[in-house]
Motif scaffolding. Sequence first.
Motif, mmCIF file in Angstrom:
data_model
loop_
_atom_site.group_PDB
_atom_site.id
_atom_site.type_symbol
_atom_site.label_atom_id
_atom_site.label_comp_id
_atom_site.label_asym_id
_atom_site.label_seq_id
_atom_site.Cartn_x
_atom_site.Cartn_y
_atom_site.Cartn_z
ATOM 1 N N MET A 1 0.855 -1.188 0.000
ATOM 2 C CA MET A 1 0.000 0.000 0.000
ATOM 3 C C MET A 1 0.890 1.237 0.000
ATOM 4 O O MET A 1 1.761 1.381 0.852
ATOM 5 C CB MET A 1 -0.918 -0.006 1.224
ATOM 6 N N ARG A 2 0.671 2.093 -0.995
ATOM 7 C CA ARG A 2 1.544 3.247 -1.167
ATOM 8 C C ARG A 2 0.776 4.561 -1.235
ATOM 9 O O ARG A 2 1.227 5.593 -0.731
ATOM 10 C CB ARG A 2 2.354 3.055 -2.461
ATOM 11 N N ARG A 3 -0.401 4.517 -1.846
ATOM 12 C CA ARG A 3 -1.152 5.734 -2.145
ATOM 13 C C ARG A 3 -2.625 5.502 -1.810
ATOM 14 O O ARG A 3 -3.252 4.586 -2.361
ATOM 15 C CB ARG A 3 -0.960 6.077 -3.629
ATOM 16 N N VAL A 4 -3.181 6.313 -0.925
ATOM 17 C CA VAL A 4 -4.532 6.099 -0.400
ATOM 18 C C VAL A 4 -5.480 7.188 -0.884
ATOM 19 O O VAL A 4 -5.198 8.377 -0.721
ATOM 20 C CB VAL A 4 -4.522 6.085 1.144
ATOM 21 N N LEU A 5 -6.589 6.776 -1.474
ATOM 22 C CA LEU A 5 -7.644 7.721 -1.826
ATOM 23 C C LEU A 5 -8.520 7.937 -0.598
ATOM 24 O O LEU A 5 -9.062 6.980 -0.031
ATOM 25 C CB LEU A 5 -8.499 7.193 -2.975
ATOM 26 N N VAL A 6 -8.665 9.179 -0.174
ATOM 27 C CA VAL A 6 -9.518 9.538 0.964
ATOM 28 C C VAL A 6 -10.896 9.899 0.408
ATOM 29 O O VAL A 6 -11.096 10.973 -0.158
ATOM 30 C CB VAL A 6 -8.908 10.707 1.760
ATOM 31 N N ALA A 7 -11.836 8.980 0.564
ATOM 32 C CA ALA A 7 -13.160 9.137 -0.040
ATOM 33 C C ALA A 7 -14.132 9.747 0.960
ATOM 34 O O ALA A 7 -15.163 9.154 1.301
ATOM 35 C CB ALA A 7 -13.663 7.782 -0.533
ATOM 36 N N ASN A 8 -13.806 10.940 1.434
ATOM 37 C CA ASN A 8 -14.646 11.623 2.400
ATOM 38 C C ASN A 8 -14.283 13.098 2.410
ATOM 39 O O ASN A 8 -13.477 13.554 1.586
ATOM 40 C CB ASN A 8 -14.498 10.999 3.788
ATOM 41 N N ARG A 9 -14.838 13.822 3.362
ATOM 42 C CA ARG A 9 -14.659 15.266 3.400
ATOM 43 C C ARG A 9 -14.581 15.754 4.849
ATOM 44 O O ARG A 9 -14.745 14.985 5.786
ATOM 45 C CB ARG A 9 -15.837 15.965 2.686
ATOM 46 N N GLY A 10 -14.341 17.054 5.026
ATOM 47 C CA GLY A 10 -14.389 17.659 6.350
ATOM 48 C C GLY A 10 -13.291 17.185 7.273
ATOM 49 O O GLY A 10 -12.197 16.809 6.837
ATOM 50 N N ARG A 18 -3.629 13.267 7.350
ATOM 51 C CA ARG A 18 -2.524 13.369 8.304
ATOM 52 C C ARG A 18 -2.002 11.989 8.695
ATOM 53 O O ARG A 18 -0.792 11.765 8.783
ATOM 54 C CB ARG A 18 -2.984 14.137 9.543
ATOM 55 N N ALA A 19 -2.917 11.053 8.949
ATOM 56 C CA ALA A 19 -2.499 9.711 9.349
ATOM 57 C C ALA A 19 -1.722 9.021 8.235
ATOM 58 O O ALA A 19 -0.725 8.330 8.496
ATOM 59 C CB ALA A 19 -3.723 8.884 9.733
ATOM 60 N N CYS A 20 -2.166 9.202 7.001
ATOM 61 C CA CYS A 20 -1.446 8.622 5.865
ATOM 62 C C CYS A 20 -0.030 9.180 5.781
ATOM 63 O O CYS A 20 0.941 8.436 5.604
ATOM 64 C CB CYS A 20 -2.202 8.891 4.568
ATOM 65 N N HIS A 21 0.093 10.489 5.904
ATOM 66 C CA HIS A 21 1.413 11.118 5.837
ATOM 67 C C HIS A 21 2.324 10.620 6.953
ATOM 68 O O HIS A 21 3.510 10.332 6.732
ATOM 69 C CB HIS A 21 1.275 12.637 5.895
ATOM 70 N N GLN A 22 1.789 10.519 8.157
ATOM 71 C CA GLN A 22 2.596 10.063 9.286
ATOM 72 C C GLN A 22 3.032 8.608 9.125
ATOM 73 O O GLN A 22 4.086 8.211 9.629
ATOM 74 C CB GLN A 22 1.815 10.247 10.590
ATOM 75 N N ALA A 23 2.230 7.815 8.391
ATOM 76 C CA ALA A 23 2.571 6.416 8.162
ATOM 77 C C ALA A 23 3.445 6.230 6.920
ATOM 78 O O ALA A 23 3.840 5.102 6.609
ATOM 79 C CB ALA A 23 1.300 5.588 8.022
ATOM 80 N N GLY A 24 3.722 7.317 6.214
ATOM 81 C CA GLY A 24 4.574 7.238 5.030
ATOM 82 C C GLY A 24 3.843 6.980 3.735
ATOM 83 O O GLY A 24 4.471 6.646 2.720
ATOM 84 N N PHE A 25 2.525 7.154 3.717
ATOM 85 C CA PHE A 25 1.737 6.957 2.501
ATOM 86 C C PHE A 25 1.379 8.302 1.870
ATOM 87 O O PHE A 25 1.240 9.304 2.572
ATOM 88 C CB PHE A 25 0.431 6.206 2.799
ATOM 89 N N GLU A 26 1.181 8.307 0.570
ATOM 90 C CA GLU A 26 0.637 9.481 -0.103
ATOM 91 C C GLU A 26 -0.880 9.462 0.044
ATOM 92 O O GLU A 26 -1.496 8.400 0.086
ATOM 93 C CB GLU A 26 1.020 9.475 -1.582
ATOM 94 N N ALA A 27 -1.470 10.647 0.132
ATOM 95 C CA ALA A 27 -2.919 10.760 0.296
ATOM 96 C C ALA A 27 -3.513 11.555 -0.849
ATOM 97 O O ALA A 27 -3.007 12.622 -1.199
ATOM 98 C CB ALA A 27 -3.259 11.432 1.623
ATOM 99 N N VAL A 28 -4.576 11.024 -1.433
ATOM 100 C CA VAL A 28 -5.287 11.677 -2.527
ATOM 101 C C VAL A 28 -6.661 12.095 -2.024
ATOM 102 O O VAL A 28 -7.413 11.266 -1.506
ATOM 103 C CB VAL A 28 -5.444 10.736 -3.739
#
Length: 444
Positions: A1-10, A18-28
């Motif tokens: 797992m390298r790149r996570v789509l965040v399918a939400n808002r707010g 933030r959690a993705c970044h802290q875990a070393g993943f890219e967030a979309v």
Amino acid sequence: MRRVLVANRGEIALRLIRACHQAGFEAVAAYSNADKESRWVELADDAVYLGGSPAAKSYLNADAVLDAAKHSGADAIHPGYGFLAENAAFARRVAEAGLTFIGPPAEVIEKMGDKATARRMAAEAGVPVVPGSDPLSGAGAAEAAAREVGFPLLVKASAGGGGRGIRPVASAAELAEVVATARAEAAATFGDGTVYLERLIERARHIEVQVLADDHGNVTHAFERDCSVQRRRQKLIEEAPAPGLAPGLREAITEAAVRLSRHVGYRNAGTVEFLVAGDEFFFIEMNTRIQVEHPVSECVTGLDLVAEQLRIACGAPLSVTEAELTGAAVELRINAEDPALDFRPAPGELTRFDLPGGPGVRVDTGFAAGDQISPFYDSMIAKLICWGATRAEALSRARQALAELRIEGVASTAGLHAELLGELADGPVHTRWLEERQVNCSNS
């Protein structure tokens, strides 16, 4: 797992990024037209447009979300809460597309998302359930079931969630009409008109247990939360741990939640909800997602529950198999609603938004001054979470934080929270407490 789509808002979208970044993943960030200039979109590594502002054209559009994941190069999707988070068909499509769904397996969402099936699973696991019926097949079945369950009772949609699809019935004379209305409402809201009956346990507390399960056989809990301060079955204030809960009862409830989670083959983060009356407790439902109120559990255990979700989705074991409880925490949902006008939503420009600070104070929000509170979505502006070494200290810090909070441009529930905190200091309340309080205030 390298790149996570965040399918939400707010606030939850920003929390996930933030959690993705802290875990070393890219967030979309996946965004709608109303959210194109939002803070979470700006802070993501990439952003993909979903569609128009109504949720049906964007955040609830499974095709658009899957296309966004494909075109952005994401290999995983985190749905947050609400929208598609508990949609078993969507979770199945994510897996079929070769992507990782950051949540439980589709078959578990399906089983536990149907309340009637969830009741049966709980009974199989030896977990007490509220006396109730099987799904109703017709008016005659409703009358027979009601005689067995007893009045007052609730007509509940099997596919309901978030406090929706529930109607009270005080007597047999009302039953047929309420069942017919509930069927139509459930079909229109959830696409499933199946309903069942459940005894109404009055003046009960709403206690829920945070559970975590991985692919290595570890199933554990992060203690319980009290979510009894509700308006029309929508939570306003949550606490951890539940105040005044006897240690033996706490142990029994948390053990039951773990037992049920293990029985259904649960994976990832979830919440098992109970009604507590005296020294008895009854299973009511399971939320197969991260909860809005998860921060209070984080505050009293030191766990990062979203980080745990990411670990589990990657196939890693839980970082902790037995959480420790420290202090107490309270969460206040600050909504853009006017309590003086029956909590009417109050969208508009957030012209001033000054956040509180200090020891033990946390604010989760996706907004800043100058942003628009959209009429298309949930009205929550922020979650104010305060921790203390004792419950009294947590409530004291919450009162101070509310005194520092400044919201202008839209009506909000901040003032009501300030009133309620003083009364909560007296001890535990029940799920009808706020409604009874509002009636008493109106009559005085």
